[in-house]
Design a protein around this motif. Structure first.
Motif, PDB file in Angstrom:
ATOM      1  N   ILE A   1       9.722  64.951 -24.078  1.00 27.79           N
ATOM      2  CA  ILE A   1       9.701  66.105 -23.179  1.00 27.79           C
ATOM      3  C   ILE A   1      11.138  66.540 -22.903  1.00 27.79           C
ATOM      4  N   ASN A   2      11.267  67.780 -22.474  1.00 29.27           N
ATOM      5  CA  ASN A   2      12.561  68.271 -22.006  1.00 29.27           C
ATOM      6  C   ASN A   2      12.582  68.055 -20.497  1.00 29.27           C
ATOM      7  N   PHE A   3      13.385  67.105 -20.052  1.00 32.19           N
ATOM      8  CA  PHE A   3      13.474  66.806 -18.625  1.00 32.19           C
ATOM      9  C   PHE A   3      14.827  67.250 -18.103  1.00 32.19           C
ATOM     10  N   GLU A   4      14.812  68.365 -17.423  1.00 32.85           N
ATOM     11  CA  GLU A   4      16.015  68.915 -16.798  1.00 32.85           C
ATOM     12  C   GLU A   4      17.138  69.111 -17.819  1.00 32.85           C
ATOM     13  N   GLY A   5      16.724  69.598 -19.009  1.00 32.60           N
ATOM     14  CA  GLY A   5      17.707  69.979 -20.015  1.00 32.60           C
ATOM     15  C   GLY A   5      17.967  68.968 -21.095  1.00 32.60           C
TER      16      GLY A   5
ATOM     17  N   PHE B   1      19.555  80.802 -17.785  1.00 29.89           N
ATOM     18  CA  PHE B   1      18.127  81.048 -17.983  1.00 29.89           C
ATOM     19  C   PHE B   1      17.866  82.415 -18.624  1.00 29.89           C
ATOM     20  N   SER B   2      18.451  82.651 -19.760  1.00 27.06           N
ATOM     21  CA  SER B   2      18.177  83.876 -20.513  1.00 27.06           C
ATOM     22  C   SER B   2      16.932  83.658 -21.359  1.00 27.06           C
ATOM     23  N   PRO B   3      16.302  84.723 -21.864  1.00 26.86           N
ATOM     24  CA  PRO B   3      15.151  84.542 -22.761  1.00 26.86           C
ATOM     25  C   PRO B   3      15.516  83.707 -23.975  1.00 26.86           C
ATOM     26  N   GLU B   4      16.719  83.929 -24.498  1.00 26.39           N
ATOM     27  CA  GLU B   4      17.157  83.208 -25.691  1.00 26.39           C
ATOM     28  C   GLU B   4      17.334  81.710 -25.413  1.00 26.39           C
ATOM     29  N   PHE B   5      17.890  81.394 -24.239  1.00 25.53           N
ATOM     30  CA  PHE B   5      18.119  79.989 -23.888  1.00 25.53           C
ATOM     31  C   PHE B   5      16.796  79.237 -23.762  1.00 25.53           C
TER      32      PHE B   5
ATOM     33  N   ILE C   1      12.414  75.581 -25.860  1.00 21.53           N
ATOM     34  CA  ILE C   1      11.021  75.362 -26.272  1.00 21.53           C
ATOM     35  C   ILE C   1      10.953  74.978 -27.745  1.00 21.53           C
ATOM     36  N   LEU C   2      11.636  75.725 -28.586  1.00 24.42           N
ATOM     37  CA  LEU C   2      11.580  75.478 -30.029  1.00 24.42           C
ATOM     38  C   LEU C   2      12.191  74.127 -30.393  1.00 24.42           C
TER      39      LEU C   2
ATOM     40  N   GLU D   1       8.022  87.528 -24.149  1.00 25.19           N
ATOM     41  CA  GLU D   1       8.687  88.420 -23.193  1.00 25.19           C
ATOM     42  C   GLU D   1       7.905  88.505 -21.891  1.00 25.19           C
ATOM     43  N   ASP D   2       6.573  88.610 -21.990  1.00 21.59           N
ATOM     44  CA  ASP D   2       5.732  88.682 -20.787  1.00 21.59           C
ATOM     45  C   ASP D   2       5.816  87.400 -19.976  1.00 21.59           C
ATOM     46  N   HIS D   3       5.763  86.264 -20.662  1.00 23.32           N
ATOM     47  CA  HIS D   3       5.865  84.982 -19.954  1.00 23.32           C
ATOM     48  C   HIS D   3       7.225  84.848 -19.271  1.00 23.32           C
ATOM     49  N   TYR D   4       8.275  85.204 -19.986  1.00 22.88           N
ATOM     50  CA  TYR D   4       9.619  85.056 -19.434  1.00 22.88           C
ATOM     51  C   TYR D   4       9.795  85.900 -18.173  1.00 22.88           C
ATOM     52  N   PHE D   5       9.406  87.159 -18.241  1.00 20.97           N
ATOM     53  CA  PHE D   5       9.612  88.031 -17.082  1.00 20.97           C
ATOM     54  C   PHE D   5       8.697  87.680 -15.915  1.00 20.97           C
ATOM     55  N   ARG D   6       7.501  87.144 -16.220  1.00 22.11           N
ATOM     56  CA  ARG D   6       6.649  86.685 -15.119  1.00 22.11           C
ATOM     57  C   ARG D   6       7.301  85.500 -14.416  1.00 22.11           C
ATOM     58  N   LEU D   7       7.861  84.576 -15.195  1.00 21.83           N
ATOM     59  CA  LEU D   7       8.518  83.418 -14.596  1.00 21.83           C
ATOM     60  C   LEU D   7       9.713  83.829 -13.755  1.00 21.83           C
ATOM     61  N   MET D   8      10.535  84.741 -14.267  1.00 21.10           N
ATOM     62  CA  MET D   8      11.705  85.193 -13.510  1.00 21.10           C
ATOM     63  C   MET D   8      11.289  85.907 -12.228  1.00 21.10           C
TER      64      MET D   8
END
Length: 281
Positions: free
Chosen positions: A2-6, A65-69, A74-75, A44-51
């Motif tokens: 898992i990704n835990f705090e980066g 916390f950019s979309p690219e980051f 995730i990838l 894009e929809d998920h990202y903007f909902r989260l922000m």
């Protein structure tokens, strides 16, 4: 992994701080995402909902916390878990850093990302028996906070237990105005003739990504009209179809509510269009 705090770490090596504010005060959000062969659906929809949700909860959004980051995070995790060539569910949790009581001592956040393998690359209509009932022991509150994917889901938990105890596959949640708001795990759509209706966000339903995409699809077709309006319990037994939507399963037809049985003709049509949208989007 898992990704835990980066940092990508083994699950068993994660130690959640006992002062975690999501654990203590439900001071957190989550985002559930579908990935197909390394492609994040509706990112894009998920990202903007989260922000937007973080802003509503007055969380300090990290500069990185950019979309690219977040997409890269995730990838990278999908790669670590060997899930880049198959369907997967991704869950992002964001929570305020420890400190304070009800009043936090900081507005900064931490995050975790987890991945889970899925069986099918695209949405498959499940036509098994799917009976639902209303859950009226507790009510959702209409308004903005109920539209968020916050970690405060105790009503959903209690309603899930009620459904299990009474052999229902799902329950519908009701707000303080006695309007039908949503199902335990997604938004509700009601079909009557050529009209398709779903509860408005002002009634307290989740601001679902699949809900949004389906509304867009319905509005582009000449076959149906879309209505965002309060749904009464009386309308359920008068409907031709009822179905539930979420980003993991797509569309789940409801086959029975009390003494009424429902078809899934419209659900099948819309699911085909939703799969097309997912491929293109």
């Amino acid at each position: 992994m898992i990704n835990f705090e980066g940092e990508i770490v083994q699950d068993q090596h994660v130690n959640l701080n006992i002062e975690n504010r999501s654990f203590n005060y439900a001071d957190g959000l989550f985002e559930t995402i579908r990935v197909i062969n390394g492609k994040i659906m509706f990112w894009e929809d998920h990202y903007f909902r989260l922000m937007a949700s973080m802003r509503i909860l007055r969380m300090e959004i990290p500069m990185q916390f950019s979309p690219e980051f977040l997409e890269a995070e995730i990838l990278e995790l999908l790669e670590a878990n060997k899930l880049t060539q198959q369907p997967a569910r991704v869950k992002i949790n964001v929570y305020r850093k420890p400190g304070g009581l009800y009043q936090p001592s900081t507005r900064e956040v931490n995050y975790t990302i987890r991945t889970y393998e899925l069986a099918n690359s695209f949405y498959i209509l499940d036509e098994k028996d799917y009976e639902i009932e209303l859950f009226k022991d507790h009510y959702l509150t209409s308004g903005l906070l109920s539209t968020l994917k916050s970690t405060n889901k105790i009503i959903n938990v209690l309603a899930s237990i009620y459904a299990e105890e009474n052999a229902y596959q799902n329950c519908l949640l009701v707000n303080e105005k006695k309007n039908i708001v949503e199902a335990l795990n997604g938004n509700l759509f009601v079909v009557k003739g050529n009209n398709i209706k779903t509860a408005p966000l002002t009634d307290g339903c989740l601001n679902g990504i699949t809900r949004k995409k389906l509304i867009e699809i319905i509005k582009k077709t000449d076959d149906f009209t879309l209505e965002e309006a309060s749904v009464s319990a009386f309308e359920l037994q008068k409907a031709d179809e009822l179905f539930i939507t979420n980003v993991v399963m797509g569309i789940q037809p409801i086959t029975k509510y009390r003494k009424k049985n429902f078809s899934a003709k419209v659900a099948k049509q819309l699911l085909a269009k939703l799969n097309t949208t997912a491929r293109l989007g």
